[in-house]
Design a protein around this motif. Sequence first.
Motif, mmCIF file in Angstrom:
data_model
loop_
_atom_site.group_PDB
_atom_site.id
_atom_site.type_symbol
_atom_site.label_atom_id
_atom_site.label_comp_id
_atom_site.label_asym_id
_atom_site.label_seq_id
_atom_site.Cartn_x
_atom_site.Cartn_y
_atom_site.Cartn_z
ATOM 1 N N ALA A 28 3.657 19.393 -5.977
ATOM 2 C CA ALA A 28 4.809 19.100 -5.376
ATOM 3 C C ALA A 28 4.804 17.764 -4.570
ATOM 4 N N ARG A 29 3.560 17.559 -3.935
ATOM 5 C CA ARG A 29 3.294 16.219 -3.180
ATOM 6 C C ARG A 29 3.148 15.218 -4.097
ATOM 7 N N LEU A 30 2.692 15.296 -5.288
ATOM 8 C CA LEU A 30 2.963 14.203 -6.090
ATOM 9 C C LEU A 30 4.246 13.783 -6.652
ATOM 10 N N ARG A 31 4.996 15.038 -6.799
ATOM 11 C CA ARG A 31 6.454 14.619 -7.092
ATOM 12 C C ARG A 31 6.999 13.989 -5.996
ATOM 13 N N GLN A 32 6.791 14.388 -4.645
ATOM 14 C CA GLN A 32 7.489 13.676 -3.752
ATOM 15 C C GLN A 32 7.074 12.233 -3.823
ATOM 16 N N LEU A 33 5.783 12.112 -3.931
ATOM 17 C CA LEU A 33 5.372 10.585 -3.929
ATOM 18 C C LEU A 33 6.123 9.571 -4.979
ATOM 19 N N SER A 34 6.274 10.314 -6.186
ATOM 20 C CA SER A 34 6.987 9.617 -7.131
ATOM 21 C C SER A 34 8.302 9.252 -7.007
ATOM 22 N N THR A 35 9.084 10.449 -6.141
ATOM 23 C CA THR A 35 10.447 10.152 -6.046
ATOM 24 C C THR A 35 10.564 9.096 -4.990
ATOM 25 N N ALA A 36 9.657 8.989 -4.122
ATOM 26 C CA ALA A 36 9.736 7.939 -2.963
ATOM 27 C C ALA A 36 9.741 6.626 -3.572
ATOM 28 N N PRO A 51 0.787 -1.481 0.062
ATOM 29 C CA PRO A 51 -0.021 0.007 -0.175
ATOM 30 C C PRO A 51 0.888 1.193 0.139
ATOM 31 N N VAL A 52 0.310 2.414 -0.320
ATOM 32 C CA VAL A 52 1.052 3.767 -0.571
ATOM 33 C C VAL A 52 1.419 4.102 0.755
ATOM 34 N N THR A 53 1.070 3.658 1.922
ATOM 35 C CA THR A 53 1.356 4.098 3.122
ATOM 36 C C THR A 53 2.736 3.300 3.601
ATOM 37 N N ALA A 54 3.284 2.513 2.674
ATOM 38 C CA ALA A 54 4.414 1.911 3.104
ATOM 39 C C ALA A 54 5.705 3.021 2.430
ATOM 40 N N LEU A 55 5.258 3.940 1.717
ATOM 41 C CA LEU A 55 6.123 5.207 1.237
ATOM 42 C C LEU A 55 6.415 5.955 2.320
ATOM 43 N N ARG A 56 7.533 6.618 2.408
ATOM 44 C CA ARG A 56 8.107 7.402 3.510
ATOM 45 C C ARG A 56 6.888 8.601 3.346
ATOM 46 N N GLY A 57 6.320 9.227 4.403
ATOM 47 C CA GLY A 57 5.764 10.374 4.551
ATOM 48 C C GLY A 57 4.366 10.404 4.135
ATOM 49 N N VAL A 58 3.676 9.168 4.033
ATOM 50 C CA VAL A 58 2.416 8.892 3.424
ATOM 51 C C VAL A 58 1.652 8.134 4.630
ATOM 52 N N GLY A 59 0.978 9.048 5.328
ATOM 53 C CA GLY A 59 0.214 8.521 6.430
ATOM 54 C C GLY A 59 -1.359 8.235 5.884
ATOM 55 N N SER A 60 -2.342 8.227 6.682
ATOM 56 C CA SER A 60 -3.664 7.396 6.356
ATOM 57 C C SER A 60 -4.265 8.676 5.737
ATOM 58 N N ALA A 61 -4.115 10.081 6.327
ATOM 59 C CA ALA A 61 -5.176 11.064 5.671
ATOM 60 C C ALA A 61 -4.539 11.239 4.312
ATOM 61 N N LEU A 62 -3.443 11.237 3.782
ATOM 62 C CA LEU A 62 -3.007 11.305 2.620
ATOM 63 C C LEU A 62 -3.389 10.125 1.889
ATOM 64 N N ALA A 63 -3.341 9.101 2.295
ATOM 65 C CA ALA A 63 -3.777 7.737 1.489
ATOM 66 C C ALA A 63 -5.116 7.841 1.168
ATOM 67 N N LEU A 92 -5.261 10.199 -1.837
ATOM 68 C CA LEU A 92 -4.521 9.477 -2.911
ATOM 69 C C LEU A 92 -5.628 8.321 -3.607
ATOM 70 N N ALA A 93 -6.293 7.778 -2.673
ATOM 71 C CA ALA A 93 -7.582 6.572 -3.224
ATOM 72 C C ALA A 93 -8.575 7.309 -4.102
ATOM 73 N N THR A 94 -8.639 8.577 -3.839
ATOM 74 C CA THR A 94 -9.647 9.239 -5.113
ATOM 75 C C THR A 94 -8.873 9.354 -6.291
ATOM 76 N N LEU A 95 -7.665 9.334 -6.381
ATOM 77 C CA LEU A 95 -6.894 9.353 -7.725
ATOM 78 C C LEU A 95 -6.487 7.959 -8.116
ATOM 79 N N GLY A 96 -7.074 7.100 -7.398
ATOM 80 C CA GLY A 96 -7.154 5.483 -7.751
ATOM 81 C C GLY A 96 -5.685 4.959 -7.549
ATOM 82 N N LEU A 97 -5.116 5.690 -6.456
ATOM 83 C CA LEU A 97 -3.655 5.362 -6.088
ATOM 84 C C LEU A 97 -3.654 4.578 -4.819
ATOM 85 N N HIS A 98 -3.583 3.393 -4.818
ATOM 86 C CA HIS A 98 -3.721 2.526 -3.494
ATOM 87 C C HIS A 98 -2.471 1.845 -3.391
#
Length: 699
Positions: A166-174, A15-27, A30-36
């Motif tokens: 910026a957030r999406l870029r951080q995510l893809s970096t991770a 799950p995305v929460t395994a990425l650094r900096g992704v908590g449940s609120a952000l998850a 992200l789910a609304t973008l289809g990113l699980h």
Amino acid sequence: MAVVLKTSSSTELRPVTALRGVGSALAVKLATLGLHTIQDVLFHLPFRYEDRTRTVPLGSLHAGIRAVVEGEVQLSEIAFRGRRQLLVRISDGSGWLTLRFFHFGAAQQNQMARGTRLRCFGEVRSGPQTLEMVHPEYRRIMADGGNMDSETLTPIYPATEGIQQARLRQLSTAALQELKQNNIRDWLPAELLPDPRWPTLQAALQYVHRPPPDARLELLASGHHPAQRRLAFEELLAQQLSLRLLRQDIKRDASWPLVQGTELLQRFRNSLPFQLTSAQQRVWQEIEHDLALPQPMLRLVQGDVGSGKTVVAALAAVKAVACGMQAALMAPTELLAEQHARNFQRWLEPLGIEVVLLTGKHTGKTRAAIMASLASGKASVAIGTHALFQSDVAFARLALVIIDEQHRFGVNQRLLLREKGLDAGRYPHQLIMTATPIPRTLAMSAYADLDVSVIDELPPGRTPVQTVVVPDGRRNEIVQRVREACLQQRQVYWVCPLIEESELLSAQAAEETYANLVAALPELRIQLLHGRMNAKQKDAVMEQFKSHQADVLVATTVIEVGVDVPNASVMVIENAERMGLAQLHQLRGRVGRGSAQSSCVLLYQYPLSEVARTRLRIMRETNDGFEIARHDLEIRGPGELLGTRQTGLVQLRVADLMRDADLLPQVQKAADLLLRDKPDHVEPLLTRWVGQSERFGKV
Ligand code: ADP
Ligand code: MG
């Protein structure tokens, strides 16, 4: 060379929460973008790039580019130019730039006080005094310098409210970091890839997320980079597989083989005032063949406007009824449903077949009575709008579902209507009709779940519609032309794009046009039809026009699909420059249905954009729906043309059906091979590319 990498656990499915900096609120967001999962993040691909690797001096900016700039605030003021706005003027010695904000708070205003150094990114436009950026991304440059320059081209991701780039870029970096540590599983055997020089999946992902500064922006922007092609191929394959599976699923079901009824069909054909064209006959044979099988038919009939699809649909309905079953025809608008009902009643009732109409306007007792006759099987044919598949509508023995003007519906609506016919494990046959002709390779991809028949011939005796393109200033001549046509007992459509005056678009209101025409042509009977009228009024108007109790029908684009009044021979379209090719072609298709020479007048207003000019020229030069669709495809791209929702085409992320059309034959082949040799690779590919919410399964 793509290597199938064996990883013990599938890291990418965490799950995305395994990425650094992704908590449940952000998850949740992200789910609304289809990113699980991490994989979802890796395959959430940028749709464009910006070069922020260097700062552009203000003096060398020009309108239209997007750039990073830097400068010192010279002036910061609130202005009222129609709207309250904050204007900030910066300078770097080489030139000036105005930043314009319509939404801003006091804090923001203070941040940009005179003397502050700012670094901004945005699109440069020409303003009243200087070049400007409206709502740029900006940052104050502190002594220690928060840097906006980056080392790679900046990817821009499809975003959603509440998630910043910026957030999406951080995510893809991770996620890319994860990718470096744990290879992602490549589900494509190397021999399926059309080009051995393509980068590996791993490298392709890395490249498209973070192209190096020396990457060629134009190549990336045009989608021709090998990394993009590698991903596009896989995406098209996943798309193809998902439609194939849908088809396989449906074809595995049982249906009612419809074999009897030759005699009734013959009586129907004999009763028609015309002979079927050879194209209609050929398509009917294909349909008849499918209907006789114990699996559900899934057939799309493509035919240009006026090619005579309705009668082919009626043949199929008669066949179903002759076999003791029911048929339902769904049309996208009430107007069209009513017209079909009239035709079907005229054709089928003499044969003893009861036809009912069910639309949203049927309520209370009337609706109950119609539903009862369908549930009991007394009525054999139902014509309607999507009111037909409301949950309380039931059929006694529905064996055939016909969808007219399919581009107006979604795949899911089609599947819902299919469910209506589910009876003792059997599903109805499906006949789908469309006037949007598309090239073959595209059809193979977009309609991979369907068999396709083409009515490629118009009924005889039609004379091609002559099209003229006329500036609105010559309107009076056109009004005279309308008068002459009507005095010769012809009828005229006059189409206006909007109902109410809109300052912004300066649309000619249908009501106003109507009033003007009534004043200019007092000897003619003129009627008005628009979407705001209630169904009864619309009916009455349409009926009068059909029976030639009106000479001119002033209408909005509600008449766009399907309406058939053969005596109408002039079509005037106002503000034609604002309409798309498909719409213009559909509208023009309302005339040229009788034997009289018909004409279409495209009125336009200045200024004409380049695209509008091209469209009008194409309309003047050709009447051929395929040709027009081909141009439309070039101008708008397939997603727009077909409507992604409508075809079962999911929103493509990297692939483009037009640009990557050359890959389609190999996609077909790869789909065959994968289904045959590696069926266990199919599901993971679908999970990767076709989001859960976009998957079409049986409802
Ligand atoms: P579309 O394919 O756009 O739905 P329609 O089914 O409305 O076209 O047919 C257009 C017109 O052509 C109708 O008036 C219909 O009765 C007539 N028509 C259909 N088939 C033939 C034919 N074989 N010969 C003559 N007229 C036909
Ligand atoms: Mg039609």
